[in-house]
Every structure is written in C-alpha cells, then in structure tokens.
Design an enzyme around this catalytic site. Structure first.
Site, mmCIF file in Angstrom:
data_model
loop_
_atom_site.group_PDB
_atom_site.id
_atom_site.type_symbol
_atom_site.label_atom_id
_atom_site.label_comp_id
_atom_site.label_asym_id
_atom_site.label_seq_id
_atom_site.Cartn_x
_atom_site.Cartn_y
_atom_site.Cartn_z
ATOM 1 N N HIS A 24 -31.755 -23.943 39.044
ATOM 2 C CA HIS A 24 -31.760 -25.356 38.651
ATOM 3 C C HIS A 24 -30.578 -26.081 39.315
ATOM 4 C CE1 HIS A 24 -34.404 -24.997 34.778
ATOM 5 N NE2 HIS A 24 -35.123 -25.057 35.875
ATOM 6 N N HIS A 80 -47.456 -22.588 34.348
ATOM 7 C CA HIS A 80 -46.328 -23.526 34.469
ATOM 8 C C HIS A 80 -46.218 -23.940 35.933
ATOM 9 C CE1 HIS A 80 -42.438 -25.313 34.036
ATOM 10 N NE2 HIS A 80 -41.703 -24.253 34.307
ATOM 11 N N ASP A 84 -40.732 -22.529 41.115
ATOM 12 C CA ASP A 84 -40.489 -21.083 41.187
ATOM 13 C C ASP A 84 -41.711 -20.271 40.758
ATOM 14 O OD1 ASP A 84 -39.838 -22.259 38.727
ATOM 15 O OD2 ASP A 84 -38.537 -20.623 38.128
ATOM 16 N N HIS A 147 -40.916 -24.526 28.684
ATOM 17 C CA HIS A 147 -39.893 -25.552 28.520
ATOM 18 C C HIS A 147 -40.224 -26.848 29.253
ATOM 19 C CE1 HIS A 147 -37.654 -25.023 32.537
ATOM 20 N NE2 HIS A 147 -38.722 -24.270 32.608
ATOM 21 N N TYR A 194 -30.225 -17.008 29.450
ATOM 22 C CA TYR A 194 -31.438 -17.760 29.794
ATOM 23 C C TYR A 194 -31.811 -18.708 28.640
ATOM 24 C CZ TYR A 194 -36.122 -18.308 31.837
ATOM 25 O OH TYR A 194 -37.263 -18.807 32.396
HETATM 26 FE FE1 FEO Z 1 -39.039 -20.388 35.875
HETATM 27 FE FE2 FEO Z 1 -39.551 -23.446 34.419
HETATM 28 O O1 FEO Z 1 -39.481 -22.203 35.812
#
Ligand code: FEO
Length: 395
Positions: A24, A80, A84, A147, A194
C-alpha cells in the site's frame, strides 16, 4: 515451486514475492515479503479463484499449466479487485477468453474501470448464490468493506474450505504453504500486523461477519487466504484472534512512543516507562525515528494504553511523529486510551497537538498531560516515574 495440493483436486497456484518491503505504498512495511495466492479447482469445470499481482502472471500461468491447460478454465472467481489479486486477470483471460467471471456487483463495476473495454462475461453473485464446478459447489458470501466494497468470500462446503481473500491473510513469504509448517509465533505476528494495518478500521464489520458465518452453521476446517500461509491446523486460532482484535480486547500492556530533539523527552519517556513497568504493566518503549510505525501499530492490538511524547518545536510536535499519528487516525484503534507528555522551552504546544491527533484517532486521553521545562532534573524524572505509575491504575 510446484502447485501445492490443498484438498483433492484443489491446488495453490499463486506466487511468492520474496522482495516486497512496502505494501500500500510506503505505509506498511513487509519485512518478510508476501505471497499472492490463487487457487485452481480441477473439477469437471476448471475454475480459478483469484489471480495474482500482474508481475507474477507468468508464475501463475506456469503453475496452472502444471495441473491443466489454462484454456480449459471455464470460471474465474474474483473475490476482490485490488491489483495484487486482479492484476494478472487480463493474462488469464487471454488464455481463456470464454471464461465467465463471478464476482460481486461492485467488483464488476470496479473491474470495468480497471480494465476498460475488456468485454469479459461477468456473472454478478450475491450472498448465498452457488456455482457448481461438478463434484463441488462454490457458495459466495459478500463481505463489503472487508476490506474493500467489492470484497467477497468463497466457500466450498464439500471440503469445509473457506477462501476469504484478504481476510485472515499475512504478508509472509515462505516456501511452505501451511500453518503447521512454519513458526507459529512468526505467523501470528504477521497476521496481527496485517489486521492492525488493514482491518482495524472495519473491526465492527469483522465482528458482524464472524457472527454471520457462525450463524450460517458452516464447518470451516481450512482457511486459504490470498496472502501468506494457509490455515489448516490452526484455523480456529486465527478466527478467535480476529474476534479478540475486532472486539478491542486488551492485556495489561502499554506502549510509550516518543520523539526527542536533545534528549529531554527521551529522559521523560524512560522514566514513565519505568514507572509503568514497576507497576507490573508490560511496557514497550519506541523512539519513532528509530522504529517502524506499522510495527508499533500492531502492538496496539494487545496494549490498552498508548503514551505519546514529543518535544515542542514551534508550538507543535516533532514532525517525525506525524505519519504515526496520521496512521492512527486512519486505523481507529478499538477501545484504547492515551496519555501525552513532552518537554518544552519557551513555549508549550506539542502536548496539546498530540492530544488532538489522538482524539481524531478515537483515543481518549487522560485529562492532564505531563510537561517539563527544558531538561528534566532529578525531581522532574521522579515526577515522570510517578506519573507512569499512576497510569498503570487505568489498566
Ligand atoms: Fe491483498 Fe486488498 O488486496
């Protein structure tokens, strides 16, 4: 590395990124690298769950080829859309242009913006909808804001296997794939980091989702996230840890985090930390410029009390504290309390500014901050020690 078998006919086909040191952008240090996990379900209808970060597309495709011809992929599940996990999607879709993409409505909208004009065949799914791959059924569970708005989980009841994408993940590169093959302490440390740096602000939703999953009465034996190690022996341990972290449970621990110009605030910090630890509070001391704030934030998952100090400079706190305080405001730690201290010369200001920042992070501070003029003498240091001791009473 070869594809790794999770369950009969279900393979890890992702990639290990040994070199990643920031995630990020610069805000989250990944000292131990990461993995981008994809899973291939070699059933009657070949199905891929999630892709990887684009630079690793070749590795993903190589591992798929070791199991099956990628052109046979009929279904791609996008849990998602963050890059990544969806970055390599165009390479997959080139090889399997007829594949259908199963995802949430928000994921479809996001993918159309990420890959305009791709013309892929989207199938929007909602919680409870199912897809048969032959001998197995995939059940989808939307997980908005866990998330990202598009996030969802995929569950395979025949295998008691949950594929929750980012949830329960860790940034941990390893040649091992399973929790019983790696150091358990390192694994939990990375899982905690994390959670603290990614999921902290959505803790209320985490609690709701855990309750929802519990209410669905679905057995979960294995949790295969999109980063790091797969939970096959300790899946209940990570679920319980998420419950604890999301609920803001705490231990009798404190963090003293400070920045200093010429050492006065450092002397205060050391005396305060000593006062706390002499009262039996497990205390860690961090000079912000000597540490890593994404590591420090992880410590807040257990520590109830955050004590922050800075020398005053131009009626403000020292700027090296700003990224830490800004991150706290983003992450909104649950159920934490604060206290503020610092040294000053001809004018005060740092303590008030830090107090305001902690308030923005949802951390209520004790009413009286502790400030010392110029260099703390023996009496001042004793005052700091006693102040630290009195803070122990809050825990
Ligand atoms: Fe591992 Fe929200 O990406």
């Amino acid at each position: 590395m070869k594809p790794v078998l999770l369950k009969e006919g279900i393979y890890w086909v992702g990639a290990v990124d040994w070199d990643l040191r920031y995630f990020h952008g610069p805000i989250y240090t990944t000292h131990r690298g990461t993995t981008y996990n994809s899973y291939l379900i070699a059933d009657d209808h070949l199905t891929l769950v999630d892709a990887v970060y684009a630079p690793f597309a070749g590795e993903l495709i190589g591992r798929i080829k070791a199991v099956a011809d990628p052109s046979r992929i009929e279904n791609v599940i996008v849990n998602h859309i963050e890059t990544d996990h969806a970055g390599a999607l165009p390479e997959i879709m080139k090889l399997a242009p007829g594949a259908k993409i199963y995802c949430s409505a928000r994921a479809r909208d996001g993918l159309q913006k990420h890959f305009p004009g791709a013309g892929w065949d989207y199938r929007v799914v909602k919680t409870g909808m199912e897809l048969s791959t032959g001998r197995r059924t995939l059940t989808f569970v939307e997980a908005p804001m866990l998330h990202w708005p598009d996030s969802m989980f995929t569950y395979i009841p025949q295998e008691a296997l949950l594929l929750p994408n980012d949830a329960f993940g860790q940034h941990l590169a390893s040649s091992s794939r399973f929790d019983d093959e790696v150091d358990g302490h390192v694994l939990m440390e990375e899982a905690a980091k994390y959670y603290a740096n990614i999921l902290y602000p959505v803790s209320r939703l985490v609690l709701k989702k855990l309750a929802e999953l519990e209410g669905m009465n679905i057995p979960v034996e294995m949790i295969a996230p999109s980063h790091g190690i797969i939970w096959r022996s300790r899946s209940s341990r990570i679920v319980e840890a998420y419950r604890r972290w999301a609920a803001g449970e705490w231990e009798r621990k404190s963090l003293v985090v400070y920045e200093t110009m010429w050492g006065s605030t450092m002397l205060m910090a050391r005396a305060i930390a000593e006062g706390l630890s002499d009262q039996g509070v497990a205390t860690k001391l961090y000079r912000i410029s000597a540490g890593d704030y994404s590591d420090i934030i992880k410590e807040l998952l257990e520590a109830r009390l955050l004590v922050v100090g800075s020398s005053t400079i131009h009626r403000h706190f020292i700027a090296s504290l700003a990224p830490f305080l800004d991150s706290l405001a983003c992450l909104q730690p649950v159920n934490r309390i604060g206290a503020v201290f610092g040294s000053y010369g001809w004018s005060k200001g740092a303590a008030q500014a830090v107090t305001e920042r902690l308030k923005q992070a949802g951390i209520e501070t004790v009413p009286e901050s502790l400030e010392v003029l110029w260099i703390p003498d023996q009496d001042d240091r004793q005052r700091c020690y006693q102040w630290g001791g009195s803070l122990a009473g809050l825990l």
